[in-house]
Motif scaffolding. Structure first.
Motif, PDB file in Angstrom:
ATOM      1  N   ILE A   1      -1.753  13.375  26.108  1.00  0.00           N
ATOM      2  CA  ILE A   1      -2.221  13.266  24.630  1.00  0.00           C
ATOM      3  C   ILE A   1      -2.461  14.507  24.251  1.00  0.00           C
ATOM      4  N   ALA A   2      -3.593  14.905  25.016  1.00  0.00           N
ATOM      5  CA  ALA A   2      -4.002  16.584  24.826  1.00  0.00           C
ATOM      6  C   ALA A   2      -2.993  17.391  24.471  1.00  0.00           C
ATOM      7  N   GLY A   3      -1.955  17.579  25.571  1.00  0.00           N
ATOM      8  CA  GLY A   3      -0.877  18.530  25.669  1.00  0.00           C
ATOM      9  C   GLY A   3      -0.148  18.110  24.472  1.00  0.00           C
ATOM     10  N   ASN A   4       0.182  17.013  24.165  1.00  0.00           N
ATOM     11  CA  ASN A   4       1.218  16.730  22.993  1.00  0.00           C
ATOM     12  C   ASN A   4       0.292  17.204  21.482  1.00  0.00           C
ATOM     13  N   ILE A   5      -0.961  17.094  21.422  1.00  0.00           N
ATOM     14  CA  ILE A   5      -1.542  17.534  20.342  1.00  0.00           C
ATOM     15  C   ILE A   5      -1.631  18.991  20.165  1.00  0.00           C
ATOM     16  N   VAL A   6      -1.677  19.649  21.484  1.00  0.00           N
ATOM     17  CA  VAL A   6      -1.564  21.188  21.503  1.00  0.00           C
ATOM     18  C   VAL A   6      -0.428  21.434  21.029  1.00  0.00           C
ATOM     19  N   THR A   7       0.666  20.930  21.347  1.00  0.00           N
ATOM     20  CA  THR A   7       2.276  21.363  21.114  1.00  0.00           C
ATOM     21  C   THR A   7       2.441  21.126  19.528  1.00  0.00           C
ATOM     22  N   ASN A   8       2.056  19.956  19.074  1.00  0.00           N
ATOM     23  CA  ASN A   8       2.129  19.667  17.749  1.00  0.00           C
ATOM     24  C   ASN A   8       1.359  20.713  16.928  1.00  0.00           C
ATOM     25  N   VAL A   9       0.037  21.013  17.137  1.00  0.00           N
ATOM     26  CA  VAL A   9      -0.470  21.959  16.413  1.00  0.00           C
ATOM     27  C   VAL A   9       0.179  23.701  16.396  1.00  0.00           C
ATOM     28  N   LEU A  10       0.596  23.865  17.411  1.00  0.00           N
ATOM     29  CA  LEU A  10       1.318  25.037  17.639  1.00  0.00           C
ATOM     30  C   LEU A  10       2.655  25.090  16.968  1.00  0.00           C
ATOM     31  N   ASN A  11       3.437  23.837  16.873  1.00  0.00           N
ATOM     32  CA  ASN A  11       4.587  23.903  16.285  1.00  0.00           C
ATOM     33  C   ASN A  11       4.478  23.663  14.745  1.00  0.00           C
TER      34      ASN A  11
ATOM     35  N   ILE B   1       0.093  32.554  21.461  1.00  0.00           N
ATOM     36  CA  ILE B   1      -1.261  32.034  21.176  1.00  0.00           C
ATOM     37  C   ILE B   1      -1.166  30.746  22.516  1.00  0.00           C
ATOM     38  N   ALA B   2      -0.056  30.212  22.933  1.00  0.00           N
ATOM     39  CA  ALA B   2      -0.033  29.296  23.816  1.00  0.00           C
ATOM     40  C   ALA B   2      -0.681  29.937  25.276  1.00  0.00           C
ATOM     41  N   GLU B   3      -0.135  31.043  25.454  1.00  0.00           N
ATOM     42  CA  GLU B   3      -0.650  31.766  26.702  1.00  0.00           C
ATOM     43  C   GLU B   3      -2.293  31.888  26.607  1.00  0.00           C
ATOM     44  N   LYS B   4      -2.722  32.434  25.466  1.00  0.00           N
ATOM     45  CA  LYS B   4      -4.040  32.629  25.230  1.00  0.00           C
ATOM     46  C   LYS B   4      -4.794  31.402  25.353  1.00  0.00           C
ATOM     47  N   PHE B   5      -4.336  30.293  24.912  1.00  0.00           N
ATOM     48  CA  PHE B   5      -4.794  28.999  25.134  1.00  0.00           C
ATOM     49  C   PHE B   5      -4.962  28.703  26.532  1.00  0.00           C
ATOM     50  N   ALA B   6      -3.792  28.733  27.313  1.00  0.00           N
ATOM     51  CA  ALA B   6      -3.847  28.520  28.706  1.00  0.00           C
ATOM     52  C   ALA B   6      -4.560  29.281  29.636  1.00  0.00           C
ATOM     53  N   GLN B   7      -5.118  30.557  29.288  1.00  0.00           N
ATOM     54  CA  GLN B   7      -5.819  31.361  30.142  1.00  0.00           C
ATOM     55  C   GLN B   7      -7.010  31.025  29.500  1.00  0.00           C
ATOM     56  N   ALA B   8      -7.459  30.408  28.233  1.00  0.00           N
ATOM     57  CA  ALA B   8      -8.783  29.981  28.127  1.00  0.00           C
ATOM     58  C   ALA B   8      -9.243  28.662  28.893  1.00  0.00           C
ATOM     59  N   LEU B   9      -8.269  27.717  29.000  1.00  0.00           N
ATOM     60  CA  LEU B   9      -8.387  26.732  29.823  1.00  0.00           C
ATOM     61  C   LEU B   9      -8.453  26.826  31.297  1.00  0.00           C
ATOM     62  N   MET B  10      -7.682  27.946  31.898  1.00  0.00           N
ATOM     63  CA  MET B  10      -7.951  28.424  33.302  1.00  0.00           C
ATOM     64  C   MET B  10      -9.416  28.839  33.387  1.00  0.00           C
ATOM     65  N   SER B  11      -9.735  29.819  32.606  1.00  0.00           N
ATOM     66  CA  SER B  11     -11.319  30.224  32.404  1.00  0.00           C
ATOM     67  C   SER B  11     -12.297  29.223  32.526  1.00  0.00           C
ATOM     68  N   SER B  12     -12.195  28.318  31.688  1.00  0.00           N
ATOM     69  CA  SER B  12     -13.046  27.113  31.660  1.00  0.00           C
ATOM     70  C   SER B  12     -13.060  26.232  33.109  1.00  0.00           C
ATOM     71  N   ILE B  13     -11.938  26.082  33.560  1.00  0.00           N
ATOM     72  CA  ILE B  13     -12.105  25.393  34.812  1.00  0.00           C
ATOM     73  C   ILE B  13     -12.328  26.119  36.149  1.00  0.00           C
ATOM     74  N   GLU B  14     -12.060  27.349  36.092  1.00  0.00           N
ATOM     75  CA  GLU B  14     -12.346  28.306  36.988  1.00  0.00           C
ATOM     76  C   GLU B  14     -13.836  28.639  37.064  1.00  0.00           C
ATOM     77  N   SER B  15     -14.633  28.558  35.974  1.00  0.00           N
ATOM     78  CA  SER B  15     -15.937  28.714  36.053  1.00  0.00           C
ATOM     79  C   SER B  15     -16.823  27.577  36.592  1.00  0.00           C
ATOM     80  N   THR B  16     -16.300  26.355  36.976  1.00  0.00           N
ATOM     81  CA  THR B  16     -16.872  25.347  37.464  1.00  0.00           C
ATOM     82  C   THR B  16     -16.384  25.410  38.822  1.00  0.00           C
ATOM     83  N   ILE B  17     -15.660  25.979  39.340  1.00  0.00           N
ATOM     84  CA  ILE B  17     -15.205  26.089  40.608  1.00  0.00           C
ATOM     85  C   ILE B  17     -16.054  26.995  41.663  1.00  0.00           C
ATOM     86  N   HIS B  18     -16.729  26.589  42.756  1.00  0.00           N
ATOM     87  CA  HIS B  18     -17.740  27.164  43.355  1.00  0.00           C
ATOM     88  C   HIS B  18     -17.182  27.644  44.823  1.00  0.00           C
TER      89      HIS B  18
END
Length: 74
Positions: free
Chosen positions: A36-46, A57-74
């Motif tokens: 559902i979150a992916g569908n929301i993002v796709t709809n907002v972009l389109n 913008i999709a690439e920047k979003f994906a980079q921000a997502l990766m950064s947010s989960i990488e900061s929680t990995i030790h």
């Protein structure tokens, strides 16, 4: 350097809590929530972003997502 948002933490937390309550109400699995979150993002972009800007913008979003989960990995 942390990213500063023009939206208050309180507003973001309130909306997230309301959305989480809807998912809880429907007993949504993590896979369904992500779909559902992916569908929301796709709809907002389109619907709201010019076609020639969507990929960047999709690439920047994906980079921000990766950064947010990488900061929680030790």
């Amino acid at each position: 350097m942390p990213i500063t948002s023009k939206y208050s933490d309180q507003k973001i937390e309130t909306i997230l809590a309301e959305i989480a309550a809807v998912f809880d109400k429907h007993d949504a699995s993590p896979e369904l929530v992500l779909m559902i979150a992916g569908n929301i993002v796709t709809n907002v972009l389109n619907q709201n972003i010019a076609e020639n800007q969507r990929k960047a913008i999709a690439e920047k979003f994906a980079q921000a997502l990766m950064s947010s989960i990488e900061s929680t990995i030790h």
